[in-house]
Scaffold this motif. Structure first.
Motif, mmCIF file in Angstrom:
data_model
loop_
_atom_site.group_PDB
_atom_site.id
_atom_site.type_symbol
_atom_site.label_atom_id
_atom_site.label_comp_id
_atom_site.label_asym_id
_atom_site.label_seq_id
_atom_site.Cartn_x
_atom_site.Cartn_y
_atom_site.Cartn_z
ATOM 1 N N GLN A 29 0.816 -1.214 0.000
ATOM 2 C CA GLN A 29 0.000 0.000 0.000
ATOM 3 C C GLN A 29 0.853 1.269 0.000
ATOM 4 O O GLN A 29 0.316 2.365 0.054
ATOM 5 C CB GLN A 29 -0.936 -0.019 1.215
ATOM 6 C CG GLN A 29 -2.024 -1.097 1.079
ATOM 7 C CD GLN A 29 -2.876 -1.203 2.321
ATOM 8 O OE1 GLN A 29 -2.824 -2.190 3.019
ATOM 9 N NE2 GLN A 29 -3.654 -0.174 2.571
ATOM 10 N N VAL A 30 2.163 1.111 -0.076
ATOM 11 C CA VAL A 30 3.076 2.244 -0.177
ATOM 12 C C VAL A 30 3.453 2.409 -1.630
ATOM 13 O O VAL A 30 3.894 1.457 -2.278
ATOM 14 C CB VAL A 30 4.338 2.032 0.695
ATOM 15 C CG1 VAL A 30 5.324 3.184 0.494
ATOM 16 C CG2 VAL A 30 3.948 1.864 2.157
ATOM 17 N N HIS A 31 3.292 3.623 -2.150
ATOM 18 C CA HIS A 31 3.574 3.920 -3.557
ATOM 19 C C HIS A 31 4.619 5.026 -3.605
ATOM 20 O O HIS A 31 4.474 6.046 -2.933
ATOM 21 C CB HIS A 31 2.301 4.348 -4.280
ATOM 22 C CG HIS A 31 1.174 3.373 -4.077
ATOM 23 N ND1 HIS A 31 1.014 2.244 -4.827
ATOM 24 C CD2 HIS A 31 0.175 3.357 -3.152
ATOM 25 C CE1 HIS A 31 -0.050 1.580 -4.411
ATOM 26 N NE2 HIS A 31 -0.577 2.220 -3.386
ATOM 27 N N VAL A 32 5.655 4.838 -4.363
ATOM 28 C CA VAL A 32 6.719 5.820 -4.478
ATOM 29 C C VAL A 32 6.626 6.494 -5.826
ATOM 30 O O VAL A 32 6.654 5.823 -6.869
ATOM 31 C CB VAL A 32 8.107 5.165 -4.292
ATOM 32 C CG1 VAL A 32 9.224 6.194 -4.416
ATOM 33 C CG2 VAL A 32 8.189 4.481 -2.918
#
Length: 175
Positions: free
Chosen positions: A169-172
């Motif tokens: 759920q972490v987007h860079v």
């Protein structure tokens, strides 16, 4: 004092408490954490109602259909409310203050659980915020976000595991 990483691993919602009272100094530290928490434009529109009376705790436990019964066995409940006319960010500010109290409680070895009030109620249609308002004489113009149940933990819960962190759920850069 635990490191912040240890605190985040150990803080769990505690729904079962012993009958032991909370030391007034510990309760003061928990409330101070809320009072020192950040708020939008430093408006500090939140207010905290501390409830230790068992009869009142039992009444609060019936403010919604499910999820509030644990208040009956809490040593203390802190009702997190705000004057909504003072700040359009009252929900965010109250959330930050509530989390600060939960983290301070955990650091002191106390258990806590967030009981959602805002947008909850009874099957009859009666709103939880109105029930809480009636029990505690909260003025019109104030809205209640949540009630924090606090007490000594009846049992220790397992630590959170880093493997359970949803890193997907972490987007860079982009979603």
């Amino acid at each position: 004092m635990k490191s912040f990483a240890q605190l985040m691993h150990s803080r769990r919602s505690c729904r079962k408490f012993t009958q032991e009272k909370i030391d007034p100094e510990a309760l003061s530290l928990v409330l101070n954490a809320a009072l020192l928490s950040p708020s939008a434009k430093s408006r500090r529109s939140w207010h905290f109602v501390v409830v230790e009376d068992k009869n009142t705790l039992e009444k609060l436990a019936d403010c919604k259909e499910s999820g509030a019964a644990l208040l009956k066995n809490a040593a203390v409940a802190v009702v997190v409310t705000a004057n909504v006319a003072e700040n359009d960010c009252w929900i965010e500010d109250c959330s930050i203050a509530a989390l600060a109290m939960q983290l301070q409680a955990e650091d002191l070895g106390l258990g806590s659980c967030w009981v959602q009030v805002r947008n909850r109620g009874l099957n009859s249609g009666e709103r939880a915020v109105d029930i809480v308002r009636g029990i505690l004489n909260i003025p019109e113009g104030f809205d209640t976000l949540c009630i924090l149940a606090l007490g000594h933990k009846a049992s220790e819960l397992p630590l959170k595991n880093d493997d359970d962190a949803p890193w997907e759920q972490v987007h860079v850069g982009t979603f």
